[in-house]
Design a protein around this motif. Structure first.
Motif, PDB file in Angstrom:
ATOM      1  N   TYR A 128      60.121  46.029  50.955  1.00  0.00           N
ATOM      2  CA  TYR A 128      59.157  45.939  52.054  1.00  0.00           C
ATOM      3  C   TYR A 128      57.745  46.172  51.531  1.00  0.00           C
ATOM      4  CZ  TYR A 128      56.512  47.063  56.216  1.00  0.00           C
ATOM      5  OH  TYR A 128      55.551  47.092  57.184  1.00  0.00           O
ATOM      6  N   TYR A 129      57.572  47.205  50.705  1.00  0.00           N
ATOM      7  CA  TYR A 129      56.251  47.520  50.160  1.00  0.00           C
ATOM      8  C   TYR A 129      55.746  46.370  49.298  1.00  0.00           C
ATOM      9  CZ  TYR A 129      52.565  49.647  47.444  1.00  0.00           C
ATOM     10  OH  TYR A 129      51.367  49.897  46.853  1.00  0.00           O
ATOM     11  N   ASN A 130      56.600  45.844  48.443  1.00  0.00           N
ATOM     12  CA  ASN A 130      56.180  44.770  47.543  1.00  0.00           C
ATOM     13  C   ASN A 130      55.823  43.490  48.303  1.00  0.00           C
ATOM     14  OD1 ASN A 130      56.419  46.366  45.296  1.00  0.00           O
ATOM     15  ND2 ASN A 130      58.511  45.724  44.857  1.00  0.00           N
ATOM     16  N   ARG A 131      56.422  43.273  49.461  1.00  0.00           N
ATOM     17  CA  ARG A 131      56.047  42.108  50.270  1.00  0.00           C
ATOM     18  C   ARG A 131      54.658  42.277  50.869  1.00  0.00           C
ATOM     19  NH1 ARG A 131      61.416  42.282  52.631  1.00  0.00           N
ATOM     20  NH2 ARG A 131      60.453  43.412  54.328  1.00  0.00           N
ATOM     21  N   GLN A 132      54.246  43.531  51.133  1.00  0.00           N
ATOM     22  CA  GLN A 132      52.969  43.789  51.778  1.00  0.00           C
ATOM     23  C   GLN A 132      51.789  43.773  50.808  1.00  0.00           C
ATOM     24  OE1 GLN A 132      52.949  43.961  55.097  1.00  0.00           O
ATOM     25  NE2 GLN A 132      55.163  43.776  55.034  1.00  0.00           N
ATOM     26  N   VAL A 133      52.054  43.952  49.527  1.00  0.00           N
ATOM     27  CA  VAL A 133      50.979  44.045  48.539  1.00  0.00           C
ATOM     28  C   VAL A 133      50.411  42.662  48.256  1.00  0.00           C
ATOM     29  CG1 VAL A 133      50.450  44.632  46.150  1.00  0.00           C
ATOM     30  CG2 VAL A 133      51.931  46.107  47.485  1.00  0.00           C
ATOM     31  N   ARG A 134      49.102  42.575  48.298  1.00  0.00           N
ATOM     32  CA  ARG A 134      48.427  41.325  47.934  1.00  0.00           C
ATOM     33  C   ARG A 134      47.901  41.475  46.520  1.00  0.00           C
ATOM     34  NH1 ARG A 134      44.451  40.518  52.867  1.00  0.00           N
ATOM     35  NH2 ARG A 134      45.966  40.745  54.520  1.00  0.00           N
ATOM     36  N   VAL A 135      48.282  40.552  45.682  1.00  0.00           N
ATOM     37  CA  VAL A 135      47.850  40.604  44.291  1.00  0.00           C
ATOM     38  C   VAL A 135      46.466  39.983  44.189  1.00  0.00           C
ATOM     39  CG1 VAL A 135      48.396  39.865  41.951  1.00  0.00           C
ATOM     40  CG2 VAL A 135      50.229  40.438  43.526  1.00  0.00           C
ATOM     41  N   LYS A 136      45.557  40.695  43.522  1.00  0.00           N
ATOM     42  CA  LYS A 136      44.217  40.172  43.305  1.00  0.00           C
ATOM     43  C   LYS A 136      44.164  39.622  41.891  1.00  0.00           C
ATOM     44  CE  LYS A 136      41.734  43.521  46.124  1.00  0.00           C
ATOM     45  NZ  LYS A 136      40.693  44.554  46.086  1.00  0.00           N
ATOM     46  N   ASN A 137      43.760  38.394  41.766  1.00  0.00           N
ATOM     47  CA  ASN A 137      43.594  37.772  40.457  1.00  0.00           C
ATOM     48  C   ASN A 137      42.144  37.361  40.294  1.00  0.00           C
ATOM     49  OD1 ASN A 137      46.305  37.952  39.700  1.00  0.00           O
ATOM     50  ND2 ASN A 137      46.795  36.149  40.898  1.00  0.00           N
ATOM     51  N   PHE A 138      41.582  37.733  39.165  1.00  0.00           N
ATOM     52  CA  PHE A 138      40.217  37.358  38.842  1.00  0.00           C
ATOM     53  C   PHE A 138      40.248  36.535  37.556  1.00  0.00           C
ATOM     54  CE2 PHE A 138      39.969  41.450  41.059  1.00  0.00           C
ATOM     55  CZ  PHE A 138      39.163  41.099  42.127  1.00  0.00           C
ATOM     56  N   LYS A 139      39.253  35.694  37.397  1.00  0.00           N
ATOM     57  CA  LYS A 139      39.164  34.848  36.207  1.00  0.00           C
ATOM     58  C   LYS A 139      38.013  35.335  35.332  1.00  0.00           C
ATOM     59  CE  LYS A 139      40.732  30.988  38.949  1.00  0.00           C
ATOM     60  NZ  LYS A 139      40.293  29.845  39.706  1.00  0.00           N
ATOM     61  N   ASP A 140      38.036  34.903  34.087  1.00  0.00           N
ATOM     62  CA  ASP A 140      36.929  35.228  33.181  1.00  0.00           C
ATOM     63  C   ASP A 140      35.638  34.635  33.727  1.00  0.00           C
ATOM     64  OD1 ASP A 140      38.627  36.538  31.540  1.00  0.00           O
ATOM     65  OD2 ASP A 140      38.753  34.972  30.025  1.00  0.00           O
ATOM     66  N   THR A 163      29.628  51.946  48.992  1.00  0.00           N
ATOM     67  CA  THR A 163      31.036  51.941  48.604  1.00  0.00           C
ATOM     68  C   THR A 163      31.312  51.024  47.430  1.00  0.00           C
ATOM     69  OG1 THR A 163      31.479  50.286  50.280  1.00  0.00           O
ATOM     70  CG2 THR A 163      31.904  52.570  50.871  1.00  0.00           C
ATOM     71  N   TRP A 164      30.495  50.005  47.239  1.00  0.00           N
ATOM     72  CA  TRP A 164      30.695  49.052  46.135  1.00  0.00           C
ATOM     73  C   TRP A 164      29.460  49.058  45.260  1.00  0.00           C
ATOM     74  CZ3 TRP A 164      35.446  47.179  45.535  1.00  0.00           C
ATOM     75  CH2 TRP A 164      36.273  47.134  46.645  1.00  0.00           C
ATOM     76  N   GLU A 165      29.665  48.931  43.960  1.00  0.00           N
ATOM     77  CA  GLU A 165      28.551  48.866  43.030  1.00  0.00           C
ATOM     78  C   GLU A 165      28.703  47.630  42.155  1.00  0.00           C
ATOM     79  OE1 GLU A 165      28.746  52.472  40.816  1.00  0.00           O
ATOM     80  OE2 GLU A 165      30.525  51.872  39.727  1.00  0.00           O
ATOM     81  N   GLY A 166      27.611  47.127  41.680  1.00  0.00           N
ATOM     82  CA  GLY A 166      27.695  45.950  40.827  1.00  0.00           C
ATOM     83  C   GLY A 166      26.578  44.996  41.151  1.00  0.00           C
ATOM     84  N   PRO A 167      26.679  43.772  40.884  1.00  0.00           N
ATOM     85  CA  PRO A 167      27.852  43.020  40.446  1.00  0.00           C
ATOM     86  C   PRO A 167      28.062  43.116  38.931  1.00  0.00           C
ATOM     87  CG  PRO A 167      26.055  41.521  40.822  1.00  0.00           C
ATOM     88  CD  PRO A 167      25.559  42.881  41.203  1.00  0.00           C
ATOM     89  N   TYR A 168      29.288  42.906  38.529  1.00  0.00           N
ATOM     90  CA  TYR A 168      29.681  42.885  37.121  1.00  0.00           C
ATOM     91  C   TYR A 168      30.379  41.573  36.829  1.00  0.00           C
ATOM     92  CZ  TYR A 168      28.905  47.913  37.403  1.00  0.00           C
ATOM     93  OH  TYR A 168      28.344  49.143  37.590  1.00  0.00           O
ATOM     94  N   LYS A 169      30.271  41.145  35.579  1.00  0.00           N
ATOM     95  CA  LYS A 169      30.941  39.911  35.166  1.00  0.00           C
ATOM     96  C   LYS A 169      32.209  40.285  34.410  1.00  0.00           C
ATOM     97  CE  LYS A 169      28.921  37.412  32.067  1.00  0.00           C
ATOM     98  NZ  LYS A 169      28.102  36.453  31.320  1.00  0.00           N
ATOM     99  N   ILE A 170      33.296  39.569  34.706  1.00  0.00           N
ATOM    100  CA  ILE A 170      34.554  39.807  33.999  1.00  0.00           C
ATOM    101  C   ILE A 170      34.473  39.105  32.654  1.00  0.00           C
ATOM    102  CG2 ILE A 170      37.020  39.333  33.990  1.00  0.00           C
ATOM    103  CD1 ILE A 170      37.008  39.769  36.971  1.00  0.00           C
ATOM    104  N   VAL A 171      34.674  39.880  31.601  1.00  0.00           N
ATOM    105  CA  VAL A 171      34.609  39.345  30.247  1.00  0.00           C
ATOM    106  C   VAL A 171      36.000  38.972  29.759  1.00  0.00           C
ATOM    107  CG1 VAL A 171      33.945  39.857  27.866  1.00  0.00           C
ATOM    108  CG2 VAL A 171      32.599  40.756  29.757  1.00  0.00           C
ATOM    109  N   GLU A 172      36.967  39.816  30.071  1.00  0.00           N
ATOM    110  CA  GLU A 172      38.321  39.605  29.567  1.00  0.00           C
ATOM    111  C   GLU A 172      39.318  40.055  30.627  1.00  0.00           C
ATOM    112  OE1 GLU A 172      41.006  41.249  25.847  1.00  0.00           O
ATOM    113  OE2 GLU A 172      38.839  41.548  25.836  1.00  0.00           O
ATOM    114  N   ALA A 173      40.365  39.270  30.832  1.00  0.00           N
ATOM    115  CA  ALA A 173      41.414  39.610  31.789  1.00  0.00           C
ATOM    116  C   ALA A 173      42.718  39.836  31.037  1.00  0.00           C
ATOM    117  CB  ALA A 173      41.589  38.491  32.808  1.00  0.00           C
TER     118      ALA A 173
END
Length: 154
Positions: A64-76, A98-108
């Protein structure tokens, strides 16, 4: 006593009132001992059955818990915001950002960890989990979800 005042005599109750029930009538000492011994013999089987029920329950809760979790995927090279709580760079309060940034994803990495880079090209010292990141769009700045002047850049 109120009864004596009303009627002028004392009430005498029988010394012991015995109410016989069907359960007390049908009680047999020998049969009871035999059933207790059978219960003790079956104790291991009952423990195993309870452990199986518990394992089934835990697997159902996990599914049940695993069905509720939304996976977030980010790209380089994608821009993200980081939770302020994660970095503890600014004291937290009711009106804090509450949020700081923005930051760029260098490596996933495969396990949902990301290496970030600040706007000026500095690498952020450690990896960040996807749960602590959020997609950054220009609409967020326009709608007021984050304050551009309050964005913290490390």
């Amino acid at each position: 006593m109120p009864f004596t005042l009303a009627y002028g005599t004392k009430v005498v109750l029988p010394p012991k009132t015995v109410v016989v029930s069907q359960r007390t009538k049908s009680f047999e000492e020998a049969a009871n001992k035999e059933r207790r011994c059978q219960d003790l013999d079956m104790l291991d089987e009952k423990h195993e059955a309870a452990q199986l029920r518990q394992a089934l329950y835990k697997s159902q809760i996990e599914n049940y818990y695993n069905r509720q979790v939304r996976v977030k995927n980010f790209k380089d090279r994608e821009w993200v915001l980081r939770k302020n709580e994660s970095g503890h760079t600014e004291p937290l309060g009711k009106l804090s950002v509450t949020w700081e940034g923005p930051y760029k994803i260098v490596e996933a990495h495969k396990n949902g960890a990301y290496v970030l880079e600040a706007r000026d090209g500095r690498a952020i010292p450690r990896t960040w989990n996807a749960q602590s990141l959020h997609h950054f769009t220009l609409k967020m700045r326009v709608k007021g979800r984050i304050n551009a002047s309050k964005c913290i850049v490390n």
